[in-house]
Scaffold this motif. Structure first.
Motif, PDB file in Angstrom:
ATOM      1  N   ASN A   1      -1.089   7.762  -7.430  1.00 14.24           N
ATOM      2  CA  ASN A   1      -1.906   7.811  -6.218  1.00 14.24           C
ATOM      3  C   ASN A   1      -1.194   8.714  -5.211  1.00 14.24           C
ATOM      4  OD1 ASN A   1      -3.030   7.197  -3.598  1.00 14.24           O
ATOM      5  ND2 ASN A   1      -3.962   5.378  -4.492  1.00 14.24           N
ATOM      6  N   ILE A   2      -1.581   9.976  -5.199  1.00 16.23           N
ATOM      7  CA  ILE A   2      -0.960  10.944  -4.293  1.00 16.23           C
ATOM      8  C   ILE A   2      -1.746  10.959  -2.991  1.00 16.23           C
ATOM      9  CG2 ILE A   2      -0.306  13.351  -3.940  1.00 16.23           C
ATOM     10  CD1 ILE A   2      -0.095  13.608  -6.993  1.00 16.23           C
TER      11      ILE A   2
ATOM     12  N   ALA B   1       0.814  -1.217   0.000  1.00 13.44           N
ATOM     13  CA  ALA B   1       0.000   0.000   0.000  1.00 13.44           C
ATOM     14  C   ALA B   1       0.845   1.265   0.000  1.00 13.44           C
ATOM     15  CB  ALA B   1      -0.955   0.021   1.195  1.00 13.44           C
ATOM     16  N   GLY B   2       2.156   1.110  -0.095  1.00 13.10           N
ATOM     17  CA  GLY B   2       3.031   2.271  -0.188  1.00 13.10           C
ATOM     18  C   GLY B   2       3.071   2.810  -1.609  1.00 13.10           C
ATOM     19  N   GLY B   3       3.905   3.813  -1.834  1.00 14.77           N
ATOM     20  CA  GLY B   3       3.979   4.416  -3.157  1.00 14.77           C
ATOM     21  C   GLY B   3       4.406   3.433  -4.233  1.00 14.77           C
ATOM     22  N   VAL B   4       5.500   2.711  -4.004  1.00 13.62           N
ATOM     23  CA  VAL B   4       5.937   1.699  -4.962  1.00 13.62           C
ATOM     24  C   VAL B   4       4.921   0.568  -5.029  1.00 13.62           C
ATOM     25  CG1 VAL B   4       7.769   0.066  -5.554  1.00 13.62           C
ATOM     26  CG2 VAL B   4       8.359   2.273  -4.559  1.00 13.62           C
ATOM     27  N   GLY B   5       4.410   0.168  -3.867  1.00 16.70           N
ATOM     28  CA  GLY B   5       3.514  -0.979  -3.805  1.00 16.70           C
ATOM     29  C   GLY B   5       2.236  -0.808  -4.597  1.00 16.70           C
ATOM     30  N   LEU B   6       1.585   0.351  -4.478  1.00 15.62           N
ATOM     31  CA  LEU B   6       0.335   0.559  -5.206  1.00 15.62           C
ATOM     32  C   LEU B   6       0.565   0.578  -6.709  1.00 15.62           C
ATOM     33  CD1 LEU B   6      -1.562   3.188  -3.016  1.00 15.62           C
ATOM     34  CD2 LEU B   6      -1.921   0.719  -3.134  1.00 15.62           C
ATOM     35  N   LEU B   7       1.677   1.160  -7.146  1.00 13.85           N
ATOM     36  CA  LEU B   7       1.995   1.116  -8.571  1.00 13.85           C
ATOM     37  C   LEU B   7       2.284  -0.314  -9.008  1.00 13.85           C
ATOM     38  CD1 LEU B   7       4.259   4.288  -8.926  1.00 13.85           C
ATOM     39  CD2 LEU B   7       1.868   4.047  -9.600  1.00 13.85           C
ATOM     40  N   ALA B   8       2.949  -1.089  -8.144  1.00 13.68           N
ATOM     41  CA  ALA B   8       3.232  -2.489  -8.469  1.00 13.68           C
ATOM     42  C   ALA B   8       1.946  -3.294  -8.594  1.00 13.68           C
ATOM     43  CB  ALA B   8       4.138  -3.104  -7.410  1.00 13.68           C
TER      44      ALA B   8
ATOM     45  N   GLU C   1       8.085  17.694   8.430  1.00 14.47           N
ATOM     46  CA  GLU C   1       6.842  17.002   8.769  1.00 14.47           C
ATOM     47  C   GLU C   1       6.563  15.871   7.784  1.00 14.47           C
ATOM     48  OE1 GLU C   1       2.047  17.965   9.144  1.00 14.47           O
ATOM     49  OE2 GLU C   1       3.491  19.610   9.241  1.00 14.47           O
ATOM     50  N   ALA C   2       6.854  16.101   6.519  1.00 11.32           N
ATOM     51  CA  ALA C   2       6.662  15.065   5.511  1.00 11.32           C
ATOM     52  C   ALA C   2       7.552  13.860   5.797  1.00 11.32           C
ATOM     53  CB  ALA C   2       6.946  15.629   4.126  1.00 11.32           C
ATOM     54  N   HIS C   3       8.801  14.106   6.175  1.00 12.89           N
ATOM     55  CA  HIS C   3       9.711  13.012   6.525  1.00 12.89           C
ATOM     56  C   HIS C   3       9.193  12.230   7.732  1.00 12.89           C
ATOM     57  CE1 HIS C   3      13.744  13.295   4.314  1.00 12.89           C
ATOM     58  NE2 HIS C   3      12.908  14.057   3.636  1.00 12.89           N
ATOM     59  N   ARG C   4       8.687  12.936   8.728  1.00  8.13           N
ATOM     60  CA  ARG C   4       8.175  12.250   9.925  1.00  8.13           C
ATOM     61  C   ARG C   4       7.012  11.325   9.564  1.00  8.13           C
ATOM     62  NH1 ARG C   4       8.975  17.600  12.110  1.00  8.13           N
ATOM     63  NH2 ARG C   4      10.863  17.601  13.406  1.00  8.13           N
ATOM     64  N   ALA C   5       6.117  11.795   8.725  1.00  2.00           N
ATOM     65  CA  ALA C   5       4.969  10.979   8.331  1.00  2.00           C
ATOM     66  C   ALA C   5       5.416   9.743   7.561  1.00  2.00           C
ATOM     67  CB  ALA C   5       4.003  11.810   7.494  1.00  2.00           C
ATOM     68  N   LEU C   6       6.396   9.897   6.676  1.00  2.00           N
ATOM     69  CA  LEU C   6       6.881   8.758   5.895  1.00  2.00           C
ATOM     70  C   LEU C   6       7.527   7.724   6.810  1.00  2.00           C
ATOM     71  CD1 LEU C   6       7.329   7.605   3.020  1.00  2.00           C
ATOM     72  CD2 LEU C   6       9.571   8.730   3.052  1.00  2.00           C
ATOM     73  N   GLU C   7       8.372   8.164   7.723  1.00  2.00           N
ATOM     74  CA  GLU C   7       9.063   7.236   8.616  1.00  2.00           C
ATOM     75  C   GLU C   7       8.101   6.536   9.570  1.00  2.00           C
ATOM     76  OE1 GLU C   7      13.337   8.406   9.869  1.00  2.00           O
ATOM     77  OE2 GLU C   7      12.257  10.303   9.636  1.00  2.00           O
ATOM     78  N   ALA C   8       7.013   7.196   9.921  1.00  2.00           N
ATOM     79  CA  ALA C   8       6.022   6.596  10.826  1.00  2.00           C
ATOM     80  C   ALA C   8       5.086   5.644  10.091  1.00  2.00           C
ATOM     81  CB  ALA C   8       5.212   7.693  11.500  1.00  2.00           C
ATOM     82  N   ARG C   9       5.301   5.491   8.783  1.00  6.59           N
ATOM     83  CA  ARG C   9       4.441   4.657   7.932  1.00  6.59           C
ATOM     84  C   ARG C   9       2.984   5.107   8.037  1.00  6.59           C
ATOM     85  NH1 ARG C   9       7.060  -1.476   8.295  1.00  6.59           N
ATOM     86  NH2 ARG C   9       9.234  -0.797   8.414  1.00  6.59           N
ATOM     87  N   ALA C  10       2.830   6.420   8.137  1.00  2.00           N
ATOM     88  CA  ALA C  10       1.495   7.000   8.238  1.00  2.00           C
ATOM     89  C   ALA C  10       0.942   7.388   6.875  1.00  2.00           C
ATOM     90  CB  ALA C  10       1.548   8.243   9.127  1.00  2.00           C
ATOM     91  N   THR C  11       1.691   7.087   5.811  1.00  2.00           N
ATOM     92  CA  THR C  11       1.272   7.493   4.472  1.00  2.00           C
ATOM     93  C   THR C  11       0.849   6.282   3.651  1.00  2.00           C
ATOM     94  OG1 THR C  11       3.508   7.300   3.560  1.00  2.00           O
ATOM     95  CG2 THR C  11       2.896   9.413   4.534  1.00  2.00           C
ATOM     96  N   THR C  12      -0.001   6.535   2.678  1.00  2.00           N
ATOM     97  CA  THR C  12      -0.294   5.552   1.635  1.00  2.00           C
ATOM     98  C   THR C  12      -0.066   6.239   0.300  1.00  2.00           C
ATOM     99  OG1 THR C  12      -2.643   6.139   1.605  1.00  2.00           O
ATOM    100  CG2 THR C  12      -1.997   4.273   2.992  1.00  2.00           C
ATOM    101  N   GLY C  13       0.267   5.448  -0.711  1.00  2.00           N
ATOM    102  CA  GLY C  13       0.557   6.045  -2.005  1.00  2.00           C
ATOM    103  C   GLY C  13       1.793   6.935  -1.929  1.00  2.00           C
ATOM    104  N   SER C  14       1.833   7.939  -2.792  1.00  2.00           N
ATOM    105  CA  SER C  14       2.984   8.836  -2.882  1.00  2.00           C
ATOM    106  C   SER C  14       2.740  10.130  -2.133  1.00  2.00           C
ATOM    107  CB  SER C  14       3.268   9.152  -4.354  1.00  2.00           C
ATOM    108  OG  SER C  14       3.517   7.978  -5.096  1.00  2.00           O
ATOM    109  N   THR C  15       3.835  10.759  -1.730  1.00  2.00           N
ATOM    110  CA  THR C  15       3.782  12.076  -1.118  1.00  2.00           C
ATOM    111  C   THR C  15       4.473  13.062  -2.047  1.00  2.00           C
ATOM    112  OG1 THR C  15       3.758  11.202   1.137  1.00  2.00           O
ATOM    113  CG2 THR C  15       4.482  13.492   0.849  1.00  2.00           C
TER     114      THR C  15
END
Length: 324
Positions: free
Chosen positions: A294-295, A149-156, A306-320
């Motif tokens: 998928n942004i 469900a991450g950025g690479v994953g959803l494209l995959a 803040e964007a880095h913190r969200a990515l590291e916390a795995r709080a994102t789906t898709g791309s940022t």
């Protein structure tokens, strides 16, 4: 002058600084590009923390999209005014504008927005090389894809569906699993509520999968080997949970003569012709509608920490996407 994100030392998101920098004119083989948007990726975190060392101080960011302002001698595939996008070294994409090598900067079709392009260049070309260049997958084969469900994953997931490949994903919540399935995964396993090795074996009739694609690293690597069928391929392409410990070759033999590779996108992109072909393949998928950017989140450049913190916390789906 251009606002640019730099680090003077390694560490947490707090080391990210937005400064004003001179841009200058492109030299031979270079372009100056004015960015409209740039992307956020785990490699940016690895560089910020020092896992992937940089000579400091250094700008960060590996992908962006915008308009070519000037070209240096010898550049023939781009002209001033062209729309363009890239995922390329050296880092420096977190910026309003920059001068950079032209070879990995790719003409961007009119039908793809700058934000969409900035969200897919690194992740989309990663999927392109994983599916077509490391171990070319064939219709009907099965791949286990972690962080689906991450950025690479959803494209995959979408790419697999378009190629007739069965993709079994993993993710950390039921909501993320549902998103992966919506994007084309055959099924997605919540690794927090079950044993993905047992579930993969059940889903494949005990045979295992043809290929594992793992950008998570330390947390999933060893158990991923147990998901492979004999002669299967393990592709490690990231370290979101930390680097993989040393591996004994005898382990690969004992688990069924397995193959193992640790890849990086930028090795594949180093060749100009191959880089341009990979980008064209990705753009064709997007323009045909079988792969959809998928942004999940957008942040202004000033909120890069803040964007880095969200990515590291795995709080994102898709791309940022970082907006400029």
């Amino acid at each position: 002058m251009a606002r640019t994100v730099v680090i003077e030392k390694t560490g947490g998101p707090e080391v990210l600084q937005v400064v004003e920098r001179e841009v200058g004119a492109p030299g031979p083989g270079e372009v100056r590009i004015r960015h409209a948007a740039c992307g956020l990726n785990f490699i940016d975190v690895y560089q910020r923390t020092g896992l992937y060392p940089l000579t400091l101080p250094h700008a960060l960011g590996m992908e962006a999209a915008g308009v070519i302002e000037a070209v240096g001698d010898g550049v023939t595939h781009l002209r001033p005014g062209d729309r363009a996008a890239y995922a390329a070294i050296p880092p420096g994409a977190y910026a309003e504008a920059r001068v950079m090598p032209a070879a990995q900067v790719c003409p961007l079709p009119e039908g793809i927005s700058f934000e969409d392009a900035a969200s897919i260049m690194l992740q989309g070309m990663t999927v392109e090389y994983l599916f077509h260049r490391v171990w070319p997958l064939e219709k009907g084969q099965t791949v286990l894809f972690h962080a689906a469900a991450g950025g690479v994953g959803l494209l995959a997931c979408q790419w697999a569906r378009s190629e007739g490949i069965r993709l079994i994903g993993t993710a950390g919540t039921d909501e993320k699993c549902a998103l992966a399935v919506e994007n084309g995964a055959d099924i997605c396993l919540n690794y927090r509520s079950g044993d993905f090795v047992e579930e993969v074996k059940a889903l494949t009739g005990g045979a295992g999968v043809d290929v594992v694609m793992d950008g998570v690293g330390q947390d999933t690597f060893e158990r991923s080997l147990d998901c492979l069928k004999p002669l299967g391929m393990m592709i490690s392409f990231g370290n979101a949970s930390g680097p993989v410990p040393p591996v004994s070759l005898l382990t690969l033999a004992a688990k069924g003569s397995l193959k193992l590779t640790r890849t990086t996108l930028f090795t594949f992109l180093a060749d100009h012709a191959r880089c341009q072909a990979m980008a064209r393949h990705l753009f064709d998928k997007v323009e045909s509608g079988v792969v959809r950017p998928n942004i999940g989140r957008r942040y202004p450049l000033e909120q890069i920490a803040e964007a880095h913190r969200a990515l590291e916390a795995r709080a994102t789906t898709g791309s940022t996407v970082i907006t400029l």
